[in-house]
Scaffold this motif. Structure first.
Motif, short mmCIF file in Angstrom:
data_model
loop_
_atom_site.label_atom_id
_atom_site.label_comp_id
_atom_site.label_asym_id
_atom_site.label_seq_id
_atom_site.Cartn_x
_atom_site.Cartn_y
_atom_site.Cartn_z
N MET A 1 0.83 15.45 7.31
CA MET A 1 0.79 14.15 6.44
C MET A 1 -0.32 13.98 5.62
N ASN A 2 -0.62 12.25 4.54
CA ASN A 2 -1.37 12.56 3.83
C ASN A 2 -1.60 12.00 3.40
N ALA A 3 -2.58 11.32 4.10
CA ALA A 3 -2.90 9.53 4.25
C ALA A 3 -4.00 9.20 5.05
N TYR A 4 -4.25 7.99 5.00
CA TYR A 4 -5.75 7.07 5.72
C TYR A 4 -5.64 7.27 7.46
N VAL A 5 -6.65 7.33 8.09
CA VAL A 5 -6.53 6.59 8.84
C VAL A 5 -7.82 5.50 9.17
N ASP A 6 -7.22 4.13 9.47
CA ASP A 6 -8.68 4.07 9.95
C ASP A 6 -9.67 4.32 10.98
N VAL A 7 -10.09 4.96 10.97
CA VAL A 7 -11.47 5.85 11.90
C VAL A 7 -12.07 3.99 13.07
N THR A 8 -12.32 3.52 12.08
CA THR A 8 -13.47 2.84 12.96
C THR A 8 -12.94 1.16 12.07
N GLU B 1 -18.21 4.39 -8.26
CA GLU B 1 -17.18 4.58 -8.92
C GLU B 1 -17.47 4.31 -10.34
N ASP C 1 -2.82 16.64 0.02
CA ASP C 1 -4.38 16.89 1.02
C ASP C 1 -5.47 16.81 -0.10
N ALA D 1 -11.50 9.44 -4.76
CA ALA D 1 -10.09 9.26 -3.44
C ALA D 1 -11.51 8.60 -2.42
N ASP D 2 -12.31 9.59 -1.96
CA ASP D 2 -13.13 9.72 -0.83
C ASP D 2 -14.44 8.50 -1.44
N LEU E 1 -12.50 4.40 6.52
CA LEU E 1 -11.02 5.12 5.82
C LEU E 1 -11.29 6.80 6.18
N GLU E 2 -10.23 7.09 6.51
CA GLU E 2 -10.86 8.54 6.38
C GLU E 2 -9.90 9.04 6.12
N ARG E 3 -9.58 10.42 4.85
CA ARG E 3 -8.28 10.78 4.77
C ARG E 3 -7.66 11.83 5.39
N VAL E 4 -6.72 12.36 5.75
CA VAL E 4 -6.04 13.13 6.20
C VAL E 4 -5.47 14.19 6.35
#
Ligand code: SF4
Lengths: 570, 163
Positions: free
Chosen positions: A1-8, A38, B6, B136-137, B160-163
């Protein structure tokens, strides 16, 4: 999987009542710093040649940086036109330090600096961030600054506070992953009052916040309005969207537009063309998309609404009587003050208070311009008399929203000392004009000097009062940034075989009776425009029935008498 | 062409096949016209579709069960239809395969593409993947829901954390 997780899940901040504007917390500040980093990186890559100018352009536009005729123009976001005094002082500082001592307030309730040097932009960004401001999404094909009623939270006719939802739209649209590369720019206006003070139908999306019989909040949604070379008024696409589904519905509208909007021709890329071409099918497609969206994911949590609403809590109004003696006496004893008050002072929902509109349209001046000193003077008056709060209006004026009636004379004195007490709000010299040939690279004609000539011709206040409410809007090219289509008198400057020619339209309106003005006939030369306006107004005065405004008379008698007066062979 | 997944360059097992070229054995990316015209009954190798930016995912919904990859296209970096296509493929059609961004893609779009459900990006020759991951980060705070994994948070701000 290559995506983001909403960590917090990051907390929404709670603030003391009456924060005046939405107050940033550490999370918002961190975001702003990330965004500055950025953009700085993008500038570096551009300078190193890693980005072509074509690739860089949309990135710099999304950060408010335009290339104009003589210099860069830097457009700074004033979310829904609300500023606190500290922010206004900082804008004055920026004007003085990095511009020529002026700022220009725009019809999008933003401010722009017309003489920015590229190398100063990082410093300006940091100075803005110091007061929780930025230039993000003030340009480019993304969701722009949402505009709202300049009297929000103050107007007696308000049903619901639109600022809360304007801030919700601001957050939702900030670097939206799906809607940052739209076919064209996207402008949303929102109001919570039955009287339209936001030019609802001239926007890509117009939202009316409403309450139903059960006291619940919902939204009426309009779509497909826009001016430019093809003016179209928005049509209503929904009577009611419940509060919790508001964002889901906006997602659906934007999705249909992003998928189907024209990508080949920038003059056909605005949502107005899609809505016009699809007709009822547009709303049907939005409904279909809305129906299948995962509602839970896009749900607008009432808790979030409450937290954001706490930022816009009413200021601590004192219990005051309406029309205090001091005010009545000042009106009686000072005709000049009374004349100003008649145009500039507006009823407030709290007894004993009023809203003051500050004209940025001095006779012969540049509409919307304010000097650093003037900004500071307004900031000081706001601190003393309006809970530190200032609004920018979509007709390029400023507002002190919450002034004690007993303080109005002192406010007038302060404004007079700063050259800001022109008593012309809503009158013929309260003109909207785009920058035109003086600044804009796209211009085909001058715009500001035309405004100046007209305002000088009608300098007499008696004359202006006799003419009454009449809005003149001037654009320096077909892109219509001066909204000439919706001016009672609209003036569009075009280039006709190397000479400026001004086309005049009559009967436009940007409020509840929204209408696109009708072209009166062939254009007028630069030095004949003012005479033409004079003729139009004389014709109105000759024909008007008691109590009729210019636009009322025009609607009753039509174009013919004006045509005749303007083009009759002597 | 290099393929970014990734945040790293990975081998690309897929070949993109022109409409008039013979169908090869390895996993092949075809146009919609070719996919519709071809008799694919006997084929077991993975299939991919090069989705035109003007085609709505609904129009290809029937094909999705047979597809392992959908390539979305940014003809110019500022043509953002692919963002909506990707999101719709994931959100409405439950597509689990690879969504590959092709065309004129900028590093500055990487985060947004990932958040809309894109899984890989076809990079220009010689591109440095580090530029892409850095870009991206850079911004890790988001104000709105997207295709990100995790609990539905509505409008709540999230990290967000890239996984
Ligand atoms: S209307 Fe034309 S001249 Fe005026 S600001 Fe817009 S683009 Fe420039």
């Amino acid at each position: 999987m290559n995506a983001y997780v909403d960590v917090t899940a990051l907390p929404a901040p709670a603030y003391p009542p009456h924060a005046r504007t939405y107050r940033y917390d550490e999370v918002d500040r961190e975001f702003l710093q990330e965004r500055i980093a950025e953009f700085s990186g993008q500038v570096e890559r551009r300078l190193a040649g890693a980005l072509t100018e074509d690739e860089f352009k949309p990135l710099r536009l999304m950060n408010g940086l335009y290339l104009q005729l003589h210099a860069y123009m830097y457009r700074i976001a004033i979310p829904y036109g609300i500023l606190n005094a500290t922010q206004l002082r900082q804008l004055a500082m920026i004007a003085r330090r990095w511009d020529r001592g002026f700022g220009h307030f725009t019809t999008r309730q933003n401010i722009q600096f017309n003489w920015t040097r590229l190398e100063d932009v990082p410093d300006i960004m940091r100075a803005l961030a110091d007061v929780d401001m930025h230039a993000i999404q003030t340009s480019g094909n993304c969701i722009r600054n949402t505009t709202t009623d300049e009297y929000a939270g103050a107007s007696p006719d308000e049903v619901a506070d639109p600022r809360v939802y304007a801030e919700i739209i601001r957050q939702w649209s900030t670097l939206h992953p799906e809607f940052t590369w739209l076919p064209r720019k996207f402008k949303i206006a929102i109001t919570g009052a039955p009287h339209d003070r936001v030019a609802l139908q001239a926007h890509d999306v117009g939202v009316v916040v409403r309450k139903n019989a059960a006291g619940e909040t919902g939204f009426e949604v309009w779509a497909g309005g826009g001016l430019g070379r093809t003016p179209v008024l928005a049509r209503k696409i929904r009577d009611w969207v419940g509060e919790d589904e508001f964002l889901a519905y906006l997602e659906a509208v934007l999705r249909v537009y992003n998928a189907l909007g024209n990508r080949d021709n920038i003059y056909k890329a605005r949502i107005k063309i899609l809505v016009r071409d699809l007709g009822d099918e547009f709303a049907e497609r939005v409904e279909a998309e809305f129906a299948r969206l995962p509602k839970r994911k896009y749900r607008l949590d009432p808790e979030i609404v409450d937290q954001i609403a706490s930022h816009f809590a009413p200021p601590p109004f004192a219990a005051l009587p309406d029309n205090p003696q001091a005010y009545a006496q000042a009106l009686d004893g000072n005709a000049e003050f009374a004349a100003w008050a008649k145009q500039s002072v507006r009823a407030h929902k709290a007894p004993g208070y009023a809203s003051v509109t500050i004209s940025l349209k001095p006779i012969g001046g540049i509409p919307g311009d304010a000097s650093a000193e003037q900004m500071e003077a307004v900031a000081t008056l706001a601190e003393r008399h309006s809970f530190g709060e200032i609004r920018v209006t979509h007709v390029q004026n400023l507002v002190l929203p919450h002034v004690r009636q007993e303080d109005l004379l002192a406010v007038w004195d302060g404004l007079r000392a700063a050259g800001l007490a022109t008593p012309n709000i809503g009158l013929i010299s309260d003109i909207i004009a785009c920058p035109g040939m003086d600044y804009c690279a796209l211009a085909t004609a001058r715009s500001i000097p035309v405004a100046q000539m007209i305002s000088e011709r009608f300098a007499s206040l008696d004359r202006q009062l006799d003419i009454g409410e009449c809005f003149i809007n001037i654009s320096g090219c077909i892109n219509a940034c001066g909204h000439h289509h919706v001016g009672h008198i609209g003036i569009l400057g075009v280039d006709k075989r190397g000479a400026e020619s001004y086309q005049i339209t009559l009967g436009g309106s940007a409020t509840n009776d929204a209408a696109i003005g009708e072209l009166v006939g062939p254009g007028f030369a630069y030095d004949a425009v003012t005479d033409a306006v004079e003729t139009i107004l004389r014709t109105y005065v000759a024909h008007r029935a008691a109590g009729e405004r210019f636009v009322d008379t025009y609607r009753r008698i039509g174009l013919a008498p004006f045509k005749e007066a303007l083009y009759a062979v002597a | 062409m290099p393929l970014l997944e990734d945040g790293r360059l990975v081998a690309d097992d897929w070949v993109t096949v022109a409409d008039d070229a013979p169908l090869p054995d390895p996993p092949a990316i075809l146009t919609l016209a070719r996919l519709r015209a071809e008799d694919l009954a006997g084929r077991n190798a993975p299939l991919g579709l090069a989705l035109d930016p003007a085609t709505q995912p609904e129009e290809i919904a029937d094909l999705l069960p047979r597809l392992s990859l959908v390539a979305v296209l940014l003809p110019k970096s500022k043509d953002g239809r692919a963002f909506t296509q990707a999101r719709s493929l994931r959100e409405h059609h439950g597509f689990q395969g690879e969504i590959r961004a092709t065309g004129h893609v900028l590093p500055d779009q990487y985060r947004m593409l990932l958040r809309c459900g894109v899984s890989t990006v076809q990079l220009p020759e010689g591109a440095d993947p580090a530029v892409w991951t850095r870009s991206a980060d850079l911004v890790d705070i988001a104000y709105q829901p997207a295709r990100d994994a995790g609990a539905p948070l509505g409008l709540r701000r999230r990290r967000l954390e890239r996984v």
